[in-house]
Design a protein around this motif. Structure first.
Motif, PDB file in Angstrom:
ATOM      1  N   ARG A 114      16.755   8.820  29.677  1.00 26.42           N
ATOM      2  CA  ARG A 114      17.144   8.911  31.081  1.00 26.42           C
ATOM      3  C   ARG A 114      18.555   8.362  31.241  1.00 26.42           C
ATOM      4  N   THR A 115      19.130   8.586  32.416  1.00 25.02           N
ATOM      5  CA  THR A 115      20.384   7.947  32.783  1.00 25.02           C
ATOM      6  C   THR A 115      20.058   6.702  33.606  1.00 25.02           C
ATOM      7  N   ALA A 116      20.744   5.614  33.324  1.00 27.79           N
ATOM      8  CA  ALA A 116      20.514   4.378  34.085  1.00 27.79           C
ATOM      9  C   ALA A 116      21.834   3.913  34.695  1.00 27.79           C
ATOM     10  N   PRO A 117      21.843   3.625  35.985  1.00 23.01           N
ATOM     11  CA  PRO A 117      20.720   3.827  36.910  1.00 23.01           C
ATOM     12  C   PRO A 117      20.620   5.290  37.335  1.00 23.01           C
ATOM     13  N   SER A 118      19.455   5.668  37.834  1.00 18.14           N
ATOM     14  CA  SER A 118      19.260   7.042  38.295  1.00 18.14           C
ATOM     15  C   SER A 118      19.494   7.119  39.799  1.00 18.14           C
ATOM     16  N   PRO A 119      20.085   8.199  40.264  1.00 18.97           N
ATOM     17  CA  PRO A 119      20.263   8.362  41.715  1.00 18.97           C
ATOM     18  C   PRO A 119      18.960   8.696  42.428  1.00 18.97           C
ATOM     19  N   LYS A 120      17.900   8.976  41.662  1.00 19.11           N
ATOM     20  CA  LYS A 120      16.623   9.346  42.265  1.00 19.11           C
ATOM     21  C   LYS A 120      15.615   8.209  42.108  1.00 19.11           C
ATOM     22  N   LEU A 145      13.495  15.050  26.952  1.00 19.89           N
ATOM     23  CA  LEU A 145      12.433  14.853  25.960  1.00 19.89           C
ATOM     24  C   LEU A 145      12.865  15.558  24.686  1.00 19.89           C
ATOM     25  N   ALA A 146      13.049  14.788  23.611  1.00 23.17           N
ATOM     26  CA  ALA A 146      13.638  15.370  22.406  1.00 23.17           C
ATOM     27  C   ALA A 146      13.150  14.642  21.158  1.00 23.17           C
ATOM     28  N   TYR A 147      13.334  15.307  20.027  1.00 23.77           N
ATOM     29  CA  TYR A 147      13.079  14.679  18.736  1.00 23.77           C
ATOM     30  C   TYR A 147      14.263  13.789  18.350  1.00 23.77           C
ATOM     31  N   HIS A 148      13.952  12.792  17.493  1.00 24.88           N
ATOM     32  CA  HIS A 148      14.992  11.902  16.991  1.00 24.88           C
ATOM     33  C   HIS A 148      14.688  11.599  15.528  1.00 24.88           C
ATOM     34  N   HIS A 149      15.745  11.556  14.732  1.00 26.47           N
ATOM     35  CA  HIS A 149      15.620  11.128  13.327  1.00 26.47           C
ATOM     36  C   HIS A 149      16.723  10.133  13.055  1.00 26.47           C
ATOM     37  N   PRO A 150      16.427   9.016  12.373  1.00 23.77           N
ATOM     38  CA  PRO A 150      17.446   7.969  12.195  1.00 23.77           C
ATOM     39  C   PRO A 150      18.675   8.431  11.428  1.00 23.77           C
ATOM     40  N   GLN A 151      18.508   9.425  10.524  1.00 19.88           N
ATOM     41  CA  GLN A 151      19.660   9.925   9.784  1.00 19.88           C
ATOM     42  C   GLN A 151      20.411  11.032  10.550  1.00 19.88           C
ATOM     43  N   LEU A 152      19.811  11.480  11.637  1.00 20.59           N
ATOM     44  CA  LEU A 152      20.450  12.485  12.485  1.00 20.59           C
ATOM     45  C   LEU A 152      20.347  12.018  13.938  1.00 20.59           C
ATOM     46  N   PRO A 153      20.946  10.881  14.248  1.00 19.94           N
ATOM     47  CA  PRO A 153      20.708  10.236  15.548  1.00 19.94           C
ATOM     48  C   PRO A 153      21.341  10.974  16.713  1.00 19.94           C
ATOM     49  N   ILE A 154      20.717  10.799  17.880  1.00 22.45           N
ATOM     50  CA  ILE A 154      21.328  11.217  19.139  1.00 22.45           C
ATOM     51  C   ILE A 154      22.242  10.079  19.574  1.00 22.45           C
ATOM     52  N   LEU A 155      23.545  10.343  19.597  1.00 19.30           N
ATOM     53  CA  LEU A 155      24.528   9.282  19.824  1.00 19.30           C
ATOM     54  C   LEU A 155      24.748   9.076  21.318  1.00 19.30           C
ATOM     55  N   LEU A 156      23.855   8.289  21.906  1.00 19.98           N
ATOM     56  CA  LEU A 156      23.948   7.943  23.313  1.00 19.98           C
ATOM     57  C   LEU A 156      23.965   6.422  23.442  1.00 19.98           C
ATOM     58  N   ASP A 157      24.783   5.924  24.323  1.00 19.55           N
ATOM     59  CA  ASP A 157      24.839   4.489  24.589  1.00 19.55           C
ATOM     60  C   ASP A 157      23.494   4.045  25.164  1.00 19.55           C
ATOM     61  N   PRO A 158      22.756   3.175  24.441  1.00 18.47           N
ATOM     62  CA  PRO A 158      21.420   2.782  24.919  1.00 18.47           C
ATOM     63  C   PRO A 158      21.444   2.021  26.241  1.00 18.47           C
ATOM     64  N   ASN A 159      22.589   1.432  26.605  1.00 26.84           N
ATOM     65  CA  ASN A 159      22.676   0.744  27.889  1.00 26.84           C
ATOM     66  C   ASN A 159      22.772   1.731  29.051  1.00 26.84           C
ATOM     67  N   GLN A 160      23.428   2.859  28.803  1.00 27.12           N
ATOM     68  CA  GLN A 160      23.591   3.855  29.847  1.00 27.12           C
ATOM     69  C   GLN A 160      22.493   4.922  29.792  1.00 27.12           C
ATOM     70  N   TYR A 161      21.959   5.127  28.592  1.00 27.96           N
ATOM     71  CA  TYR A 161      20.924   6.160  28.419  1.00 27.96           C
ATOM     72  C   TYR A 161      19.746   5.562  27.646  1.00 27.96           C
ATOM     73  N   PRO A 162      18.950   4.712  28.300  1.00 27.64           N
ATOM     74  CA  PRO A 162      17.800   4.108  27.615  1.00 27.64           C
ATOM     75  C   PRO A 162      16.752   5.165  27.276  1.00 27.64           C
ATOM     76  N   HIS A 163      15.861   4.822  26.334  1.00 23.50           N
ATOM     77  CA  HIS A 163      14.817   5.772  25.954  1.00 23.50           C
ATOM     78  C   HIS A 163      13.484   5.069  25.789  1.00 23.50           C
ATOM     79  N   ARG A 164      12.432   5.850  25.830  1.00 24.48           N
ATOM     80  CA  ARG A 164      11.078   5.397  25.532  1.00 24.48           C
ATOM     81  C   ARG A 164      10.564   6.201  24.354  1.00 24.48           C
ATOM     82  N   LEU A 165       9.895   5.533  23.428  1.00 25.32           N
ATOM     83  CA  LEU A 165       9.267   6.212  22.298  1.00 25.32           C
ATOM     84  C   LEU A 165       7.889   6.704  22.737  1.00 25.32           C
ATOM     85  N   LEU A 166       7.692   8.013  22.703  1.00 19.44           N
ATOM     86  CA  LEU A 166       6.413   8.589  23.126  1.00 19.44           C
ATOM     87  C   LEU A 166       5.484   8.892  21.966  1.00 19.44           C
ATOM     88  N   GLY A 167       6.013   8.932  20.763  1.00 17.75           N
ATOM     89  CA  GLY A 167       5.158   9.232  19.622  1.00 17.75           C
ATOM     90  C   GLY A 167       5.974   9.535  18.383  1.00 17.75           C
TER      91      GLY A 167
END
Length: 303
Positions: free
Chosen positions: A282-288, A147-169
């Protein structure tokens, strides 16, 4: 010797009054006195000089004060350590969260409450992290959800296919200062070259600190600031703001109570305000299986 005797003795050493120490320990004064006497009998030494008022420790009492504190620290640490040996739940059913420091105190508690109410009880282990540390934990498999903050000019560089995200607010980050008696900020941007504002800043590398630097650089008017304090913790920065030490930026949810109580005021106009997304990764797929179940539950419109 009993743990409560040590606690009683340290309370007495601090308050130097049998009556006040007994009240602090929520027992009668007579019962409190008997417990201090029991400790003295066990040690075979007088710890308190009862011939003077207020009560005073004997030489042995002063020596034992440090020993008692160390004994209690070790006892509590042992309890915590051994309690940690008892599993929270089956390993595959415990969700490991890495949560940005500020969000631990703001969004996360209420979000987890809604998750418990809608999804069901969820054994959780939470680690407060800075954003880069949380990303590393996710990539290395040391957490299930980030659970983290995100800003488009300071992006978290994660592959969205391997590390999908949900926008909570989405929430704003604004400059704040202690408020005066009329509710106005004691310090207000942009300051001047002659009188730069005391600036309460984030430590180098802190994600919100990078956002603040971006806001300052992109503002149409230069801010005249004198960096006088820095920390990686938003809660520490907030405490300094409330105490009147200067101006600093915080996410709006972090100061909701202080704003309502009139302790803080916004210290600048819209040019100094930014927006942050709150994302769950999250990591996709998850082992849990439980992580997959939570993720599917979040897809529901009411989640």
């Amino acid at each position: 010797m009993e743990i409560k005797w040590l606690e009683d003795f340290l309370s007495l050493a601090e308050m130097r009054s049998f009556s006040r120490a007994a009240a602090d320990r929520h027992i009668t004064q007579s019962a409190f006195s008997r417990r201090i006497m029991a400790l003295e009998e066990w040690l075979n030494v007088e710890l308190v000089d009862r011939s003077v008022q207020p009560a005073r420790l004997t030489a042995a009492g002063w020596l034992f004060r440090r020993i008692a504190a160390d004994l209690l620290h070790d006892a509590y640490a042992a309890r915590t350590l051994l309690g940690g040996c008892q599993p929270l739940a089956e390993p595959g059913k415990v969700v490991q969260f890495a949560v940005a420091h500020t969000l631990v105190f703001t969004l996360f508690p209420q979000w987890l409450k809604r998750l418990h109410e809608g999804f069901g009880p969820l054994p959780a282990r939470v680690h407060a992290v800075n954003v880069p540390e949380g990303v590393q934990q996710l990539v290395e498999g040391d957490c299930d959800l980030l659970l983290a903050y995100h800003h488009p000019q300071l992006p978290i560089l994660l592959d969205p296919n391997q590390y999908p995200h949900r926008l909570l607010g989405v929430e704003r980050i604004l400059p704040f200062s202690a408020a005066d008696a009329e509710g106005r900020p004691r310090f207000r941007l942009p300051g001047s070259k002659e009188q730069p504002l005391p600036f309460l800043a984030y430590s180098a590398g802190a994600f919100i600190g990078n956002v603040v630097e971006m806001l300052r650089l992109n503002a149409p008017t230069p801010a005249h600031l004198n960096r006088c304090f820095e920390t990686h913790m938003s809660e520490a920065l907030k405490a300094m703001l409330v105490a009147g030490h200067g101006v600093g930026w915080l996410p709006e949810s972090c100061v909701a109570d202080e704003m309502a109580q009139g302790h803080l005021a916004v210290a600048g106009g819209d040019e100094w305000v930014g927006q942050l997304e709150v994302r769950l990764y999250r990591t996709a797929p998850s082992p849990k299986a439980v992580v997959d179940a939570v993720w599917h539950w979040l897809d529901r419109p009411s989640a």
